[in-house]
Write a protein that holds these residues in place. Sequence first.
Motif, short mmCIF file in Angstrom:
data_model
loop_
_atom_site.label_atom_id
_atom_site.label_comp_id
_atom_site.label_asym_id
_atom_site.label_seq_id
_atom_site.Cartn_x
_atom_site.Cartn_y
_atom_site.Cartn_z
N ASP A 186 -2.19 2.85 -5.70
CA ASP A 186 -2.80 4.15 -5.49
C ASP A 186 -4.27 4.23 -5.87
O ASP A 186 -4.98 5.10 -5.41
CB ASP A 186 -2.01 5.21 -6.27
CG ASP A 186 -1.98 4.90 -7.76
OD1 ASP A 186 -2.84 5.40 -8.49
OD2 ASP A 186 -1.08 4.14 -8.20
N ASP A 187 -4.74 3.32 -6.72
CA ASP A 187 -6.14 3.41 -7.16
C ASP A 187 -7.02 2.32 -6.53
O ASP A 187 -8.02 1.92 -7.13
CB ASP A 187 -6.21 3.35 -8.69
CG ASP A 187 -5.61 2.06 -9.24
OD1 ASP A 187 -4.96 1.33 -8.46
OD2 ASP A 187 -5.80 1.79 -10.42
N GLU A 238 -9.15 2.41 -4.28
CA GLU A 238 -10.55 2.83 -4.09
C GLU A 238 -11.40 2.54 -5.34
O GLU A 238 -12.59 2.27 -5.22
CB GLU A 238 -10.62 4.33 -3.75
CG GLU A 238 -10.08 5.20 -4.89
CD GLU A 238 -9.83 6.64 -4.47
OE1 GLU A 238 -9.02 6.86 -3.55
OE2 GLU A 238 -10.45 7.54 -5.06
N ASN A 239 -10.77 2.57 -6.49
CA ASN A 239 -11.52 2.26 -7.71
C ASN A 239 -11.47 0.77 -8.08
O ASN A 239 -12.10 0.35 -9.04
CB ASN A 239 -10.93 3.05 -8.89
CG ASN A 239 -11.33 4.50 -8.84
OD1 ASN A 239 -12.09 4.92 -7.95
ND2 ASN A 239 -10.82 5.28 -9.77
C1 NAG Z 1 -11.13 6.63 -9.73
O1 NAG Z 1 -11.98 6.72 -10.85
C2 NAG Z 1 -12.43 8.02 -11.11
C3 NAG Z 1 -13.43 7.94 -12.25
O2 NAG Z 1 -12.91 7.18 -13.30
C4 NAG Z 1 -11.26 8.94 -11.45
O3 NAG Z 1 -11.69 10.24 -11.68
C5 NAG Z 1 -10.29 8.93 -10.27
O4 NAG Z 1 -9.14 9.66 -10.62
C6 NAG Z 1 -9.88 7.51 -9.94
N1 NAG Z 1 -9.08 7.51 -8.75
C7 NAG Z 1 -7.84 7.02 -8.73
C8 NAG Z 1 -7.13 7.12 -7.42
O5 NAG Z 1 -7.31 6.54 -9.70
#
Ligand code: NAG
Length: 482
Positions: free
Chosen positions: A244-245, A247-248
């Motif tokens: 899920d993350d 993108e980061n």
């Molecule tokens: C990606 O990183 C940002 C900043 O740390 C955070 O606010 C966001 O929730 C993160 N996105 C995911 C999908 O984890």
Amino acid sequence: MSSMTGMALQKRLLLGLLVVSSVLFVYVLCVNVEGPLSWSIMPLRFSQVLRSDSQDSEEPLDRQINSDQRTHPPPVSTRTVPHEHTRATHTPTLKTQTSTAAGHKPAEEKVPDVSKSSSGSDAVDKAKTRTRTSTKGPTMQPRRPTQAPGPTEPPFIGDTYMSDNVPPQTDCPDGIRSRVAKTDFGGRFLKNIPVLQWANHTTREQHQRLSKYPGAHGWGGIDYKTLVETLSVLNSSANRQMLDDWENHSNGSECIRCAVVGNGGILKDSKKGKEIDGHDYVFRTNGAIIKGFEQDVGSRTTHYTFSTNTLMNSMRSYAGVGYKGPPLSEETRYIFLPDHDRDYLLMKAAATHTPVERGNERGKDPSKYFGKDVSARKLKMYHPDFIRYLRNRFLRSKALKTKYKDIYRPSTGATMLLAALHTCDQVSAYGFMTPDYKNYSDHYYDRSYHSVGFFINHDLRMEMTLWQQLHQAGLIQLYMHK
Ligand SMILES: *[C@@H]1O[C@H](CO)[C@@H](O)[C@H](O)[C@H]1NC(C)=O
Ligand SMILES: *[C@@H]1O[C@H](CO)[C@@H](O)[C@H](O)[C@H]1NC(C)=O
Ligand SMILES: *[C@@H]1O[C@H](CO)[C@@H](O)[C@H](O)[C@H]1NC(C)=O
Ligand SMILES: *[C@@H]1O[C@H](CO)[C@@H](O)[C@H](O)[C@H]1NC(C)=O
Ligand SMILES: *[C@@H]1O[C@H](CO)[C@@H](O)[C@H](O)[C@H]1NC(C)=O
């Protein structure tokens, strides 16, 4: 006179038509009851798997499905097969799949024989045609067999699954999902199988459909109210996406690289820690002890897979060698393998930061396992269709022909590795069983040598053969210490 012959001709034509249409009717009937796998030709040779070891098994935790349902198999004396792995005989069988979702043409392919024994060349796992359509949202894949009539398979198999359109997260040019079609696994691989279940999957219709399958393979024995109350907390996009993350994480990368780490003794002194941590995601399971083993197994965990039962057993069995519970880190996600309503109840408790309301874990504080900061976004749960699909199409053990059919399932480690295969672009597997498994202890953290144990609820030899086949097909990179 001429009108008489005309009538006779008409009669004959009518009769002919009748015969042809009834033959067609019977044919259609036969075709419709046909299952995708020729069930009846799988010989019963389960005794191979029925070797009992007094030692720990690779996954001793799963042994115990319920406290009252131990799965120590009866010992087998006479028919134990040699343990040396022999490459599975590849029995060519025809198999096609039309996948409109994938947009590729039906292909005739060889299916690897997943029989595991050297002497088991007669064990043919034959798969037949499957048609898959895809529309938006949860839909059922219609069955449309197109081969000659064959034997039916028992209803508990249920080789029909929901289709879920979770859009791909990358356009990786040579990712697994694009490569798989060109391999022996193309025919059985469903790109739109729901790997995870989440709030929107709980409908009356789905409950009715899945109630037919017990344990990890359905929602049998779980009432609708419990299901709605528990799964409703998994209501975000993070709950339906494994990675899920991304993108980061991506940092400009085109492909998602996952390391999947089993607990096998082959990892001891492997010095693979850095390599493992260098992947985008790191999957671990059950008694994954990290502290003190970082050089060999790495230190990151992005995805931790377990069932409530295996977690509780790990905490009991491996406390002595240093297991204190699931890894805790900002990037760690927890993926429940639901075997039982225990899993739904613990998951809900973790998401809502409340004690478990009932059942075996009643009153337990979930922060003890997942930390104080865990949020619902970090929790996921395998879809029962996914587990059943893995069992039916990748790990169709002969155990399913025995009275143990309801307690047999893919091991937790196998589920984890196959889940990565369905969600990552590249998969490296470490610490999974290899043909020379006798050279290594059961786990990398064992203080002294323990041989791998085999139990009836998993088919570790079949899993070992599958890892070899996936490796040979270029779909995973299996660490083999060579
Ligand atoms: C990606 O990183 C940002 C900043 O740390 C955070 O606010 C966001 O929730 C993160 N996105 C995911 C999908 O984890
Ligand atoms: C899930 O269900 C909610 C509420 O019914 C709805 O608003 C949402 O669009 C659904 N999401 C998906 C992806 O189907
Ligand atoms: C998800 O469920 C929580 C309660 O469990 C609720 O507060 C939240 O609004 C829900 N979110 C969505 C998108 O439905
Ligand atoms: C992101 O990519 C850049 C350039 O390839 C690299 O220097 C940097 O270390 C990467 N960052 C992370 C967090 O991997
Ligand atoms: C594994 O054990 C066998 C004997 O059991 C031995 O011949 C072989 O060399 C061993 N292999 C490794 C890699 O240690």
